[in-house]
Scaffold this motif. Structure first.
Motif, PDB file in Angstrom:
ATOM      1  N   LYS A  44      -2.854 -68.376 -50.862  1.00  0.00           N
ATOM      2  CA  LYS A  44      -3.812 -69.423 -50.539  1.00  0.00           C
ATOM      3  C   LYS A  44      -4.884 -69.542 -51.635  1.00  0.00           C
ATOM      4  N   ASN A  45      -5.282 -70.766 -51.933  1.00  0.00           N
ATOM      5  CA  ASN A  45      -6.383 -70.972 -52.871  1.00  0.00           C
ATOM      6  C   ASN A  45      -7.710 -70.576 -52.245  1.00  0.00           C
ATOM      7  N   LEU A  46      -7.861 -70.902 -50.968  1.00  0.00           N
ATOM      8  CA  LEU A  46      -9.073 -70.552 -50.236  1.00  0.00           C
ATOM      9  C   LEU A  46      -8.822 -69.239 -49.500  1.00  0.00           C
ATOM     10  N   SER A  85      -9.324 -61.310 -42.414  1.00  0.00           N
ATOM     11  CA  SER A  85      -9.405 -62.334 -41.372  1.00  0.00           C
ATOM     12  C   SER A  85      -9.800 -61.692 -40.054  1.00  0.00           C
ATOM     13  N   SER A  86     -10.919 -62.124 -39.493  1.00  0.00           N
ATOM     14  CA  SER A  86     -11.349 -61.608 -38.193  1.00  0.00           C
ATOM     15  C   SER A  86     -10.734 -62.411 -37.049  1.00  0.00           C
ATOM     16  N   PHE A 144     -17.179 -67.922 -48.023  1.00  0.00           N
ATOM     17  CA  PHE A 144     -18.185 -67.487 -47.065  1.00  0.00           C
ATOM     18  C   PHE A 144     -18.130 -68.403 -45.852  1.00  0.00           C
ATOM     19  N   THR A 145     -17.814 -67.854 -44.676  1.00  0.00           N
ATOM     20  CA  THR A 145     -17.581 -68.667 -43.484  1.00  0.00           C
ATOM     21  C   THR A 145     -18.827 -68.861 -42.622  1.00  0.00           C
ATOM     22  N   ASN A 146     -19.868 -68.089 -42.908  1.00  0.00           N
ATOM     23  CA  ASN A 146     -21.110 -68.149 -42.128  1.00  0.00           C
ATOM     24  C   ASN A 146     -20.877 -67.714 -40.674  1.00  0.00           C
ATOM     25  N   GLY A 147     -20.021 -66.707 -40.539  1.00  0.00           N
ATOM     26  CA  GLY A 147     -19.719 -66.247 -39.190  1.00  0.00           C
ATOM     27  C   GLY A 147     -19.550 -64.744 -39.101  1.00  0.00           C
TER      28      GLY A 147
END
Length: 245
Positions: free
Chosen positions: A92-94, A99-100, A137-140
């Motif tokens: 994946k590029n992103l 992974s939570s 950064f997912t902000n979570g």
């Protein structure tokens, strides 16, 4: 597993039937919490049942069990480790550090301290610490967990970090990238992308909305929507058009 207030996917059926297959207790969580950040709901859900079990498996509502012959508890944390979690797919590029969306936690004192720390840690501290090598950064909760796992001596080196394909596979793994039989199929991306991929898998493999074959649904009184197939076909048509574009 669960999501407040509701979910787009029929993952509840999927998770319940899998839990029955291996003799695990299943709990669906869909109530509000006091957390302003919706990503933190899962931490509160886990804490609500923490003292009742030796281990807790968390799955997001967009993650489905695919291989009903493999026991996810084969990857449970052992010895001094309290958390088993998967890396992000390398194609994946992103990407993210891990992974939570799905993990297994051993319900001991260290794990309890970890969950408490996720809820009390200030996001701004993590943002200032974050660097590009850690990915998006997912902000979570995922970012807070990453920070604690890598920078806090209480938790560092206490995680079992698995390659993504052990229980964090994606739809591409069915058709094009690092093709294998997933244990868990995790739909990610924007809501539109998730729904397109979900509908495509259901249609392509001729599965119930839970993405479970009739072999495992045979003993259940399963509700089937009358227009389920027609809706899937409409979504698939849009999906194929999108692919051509």
């Amino acid at each position: 597993s669960g999501r407040y207030p509701n979910t787009t996917f029929d993952s509840v059926t999927n998770h319940k039937v899998y839990a029955d297959k291996f003799g695990y207790h299943y709990i669906h969580c869909n109530w509000p919490t006091n957390e302003k950040n919706r990503y933190m709901n899962k931490i509160c859900f886990i804490q609500a049942y923490f003292d009742l079990f030796d281990y807790i498996i968390w799955l997001d509502d967009d993650a489905f069990f695919w291989d009903f012959e493999k026991d996810i508890m084969d990857f449970a944390p052992k010895n001094e480790h309290f958390l088993s979690i998967c890396k992000s797919p390398n194609f994946k590029n992103l990407k993210t550090y891990f992974s939570s969306g799905q993990f297994i936690i051993k319900t001991n004192d260290r794990a309890k301290e970890f969950l408490d720390s996720v809820l009390t840690l200030e996001m701004e501290i993590v943002k200032k610490w974050w660097n590009h090598d850690l990915g998006y950064f997912t902000n979570g909760d995922q970012d807070l967990m990453t920070y604690l796992a890598l920078s806090d001596n209480r938790f560092s080196n206490k995680l079992s970090l698995y390659n993504y394909k052990y229980f964090n596979s994606r739809v591409e793994n069915l058709i094009s990238e690092d093709v294998h039989i997933p244990l868990i199929l995790h739909f990610t991306g924007t809501v539109d992308v998730k729904i397109r991929n979900y509908a495509w898998v259901q249609q392509e493999y001729r599965l119930h909305s839970s993405l479970i074959s009739d072999k495992y649904l045979a003993n259940y009184n399963i509700f089937r929507k009358k227009n389920e197939k027609s809706i899937s076909k409409k979504i698939i048509a849009k999906f194929r058009l999108w692919l051509r574009l």
